[in-house]
Design an enzyme around this catalytic site. Sequence first.
Site, short mmCIF file in Angstrom:
data_model
loop_
_atom_site.label_atom_id
_atom_site.label_comp_id
_atom_site.label_asym_id
_atom_site.label_seq_id
_atom_site.Cartn_x
_atom_site.Cartn_y
_atom_site.Cartn_z
N LYS A 72 7.94 -3.69 12.18
CA LYS A 72 8.14 -3.79 10.52
C LYS A 72 8.13 -5.34 10.41
O LYS A 72 7.26 -5.85 9.37
CB LYS A 72 8.99 -3.07 9.98
CG LYS A 72 9.26 -3.18 8.29
CD LYS A 72 7.93 -3.04 7.74
CE LYS A 72 7.69 -3.15 6.23
NZ LYS A 72 8.59 -3.95 5.45
N HIS A 110 4.83 -6.67 11.23
CA HIS A 110 3.82 -6.31 10.10
C HIS A 110 3.96 -7.37 8.99
O HIS A 110 3.09 -7.81 8.46
CB HIS A 110 4.13 -5.08 9.68
CG HIS A 110 3.54 -4.68 8.62
ND1 HIS A 110 3.98 -5.01 7.10
CD2 HIS A 110 2.49 -3.73 8.20
CE1 HIS A 110 3.32 -4.53 6.01
NE2 HIS A 110 2.41 -4.03 6.49
N ASN A 111 5.24 -7.42 8.55
CA ASN A 111 5.41 -8.57 7.46
C ASN A 111 4.87 -9.92 7.72
O ASN A 111 4.29 -10.77 6.96
CB ASN A 111 6.80 -8.56 6.93
CG ASN A 111 7.35 -7.57 6.35
OD1 ASN A 111 6.37 -6.17 6.36
ND2 ASN A 111 8.23 -7.33 5.47
N GLU A 137 1.23 -9.85 7.53
CA GLU A 137 1.25 -9.83 6.11
C GLU A 137 1.33 -11.18 5.26
O GLU A 137 0.29 -11.68 4.58
CB GLU A 137 2.08 -8.96 5.58
CG GLU A 137 2.05 -8.94 3.87
CD GLU A 137 3.21 -8.10 3.19
OE1 GLU A 137 3.86 -8.57 2.20
OE2 GLU A 137 3.61 -6.85 3.92
N SER A 177 6.58 0.40 5.03
CA SER A 177 5.62 -0.35 4.42
C SER A 177 4.79 0.14 3.29
O SER A 177 4.18 1.43 3.67
CB SER A 177 4.86 -1.38 5.42
OG SER A 177 4.05 -2.06 4.66
#
Length: 475
Positions: free
Chosen positions: A185, A188-189, A192, A128
């Site tokens: 990940k 995380h997105n 986000e 990222s």
Amino acid sequence: MSADIGLIGLAVMGENLVLNMESRGFTVAIYNRTTSKVDELIKGRGKGKRLLGAHSIPEFVNSLKHPRKIMIMVKAGTAVDAVIEELIPHLAPGDILIDGGNSLWTDTIRRTQSLESKGLRFLGVGVSGGEEGALRGPSIMPGGTREAWAEVEPIFTAISAKVGANADIPCCAFVGPDGAGHYVKMVHNGIEYGDMQLICEAYALLSGVLGLSAQEMSQIFAEWNHGDLDSFLIEITTNILATLDPDTGKPFVDVILDKAGQKGTGAWTGQSALEFGAPAPTLVEAVFARSLSAQKANRVAASSILAGPGAVKFDGDKSAFIAAVRDALYASKICSYAQGFQLLRSASEHYHWELDLGRTALLWRGGCIIRARFLDDIYEAYQKDANLANLLVADVFAAKLAQCQTGWRKVVGEAVRMGVPVPAFASALSYYDGYRSARVSANLLQAQRDYFGSHTFERVDKPGVYHHDWTGLHR
């Protein structure tokens, strides 16, 4: 000369990772299906650098040191499988394939099992940071076997973002087995998505309710970025709102069509939350908000048909409302992260990954899109209690939520009164109220389920599972 690592896929992220690796002293072999991209890099940004260009897979594989380390940076899905299948005949036992794209974690689990059966090693690595992060130092979330990770760790630690007083703490550490890296990940997105939507709703309130200019809002976001809200996304929002369109002289944000795109990881997060029964309403509402924005033509048509609240105006104290928006943004952000970390815990238990949630927070302090000051608070919360049921109940966050909730409620109420959509703010507040409620309305829901489907229920006054003959049909 042999290369230390090879990379396939020279789009923006791949090309910048290559240059990052080379700048740290590594020799990198490169290959792209469209071979002209290889030549362009060798003759352009990579001129005179330790890069070995290849025009075929055999040439590429043969240019690598043993055991071969190959990073794949292509579009998630069938393209990854196609590259792997093309590579396999040219590899030897012990070689390591590394998928650095945004792959679905279940695909990574499948690929790990398949490749290990052939004597090959596989790592699913979340990366990222976007274009700049790939070049200067991303956050890296590797999953796979520790043995394979040990072989490539020096390279990835070297290219990762660094934080700390001396900028010597890498935002890169082994996450867990098989699909763990790509799952982290993905979450995380998802966070986000939530973070970006919350900031956009704050912008909508400052603009739509208070009528502030882009320049005025830029100054407000700049002030917020010096406090608890200090983060990469607040920083770039400050810069975006201060930027003018060179063609019209208008604020650049005002000439951009309100129609958002997405690449799928947000939707995967929502689907996983549903699968594991881990409530993530704010993250999911952020995905739906993008979907609704994409229906631009329908929204324009509906704007002349559907009634709103009428000609209502804000008649309160502007400074107090700005402070309340700040509180709503911070409190909702806490809920968004809490939902993401609950999802990580659920997946970790399901797959037996043994994720270290505190360490995950540390991985996100630099390089990545959601890097923010309060990730240190999240780390400290899990250091105090590794089995923390929910970030909301950590002392530091419980206290801040209590401080913010008056403004938070005021903002959501005013948005409803003014007809400004704030799905992420509102869902975060409902999540908070739901989680803090010792008793909710699910007792009636269980009665309804038992009434029409004999789904049974539990009682508050005695143990056991019960069914009631609501209609008298079985008396």
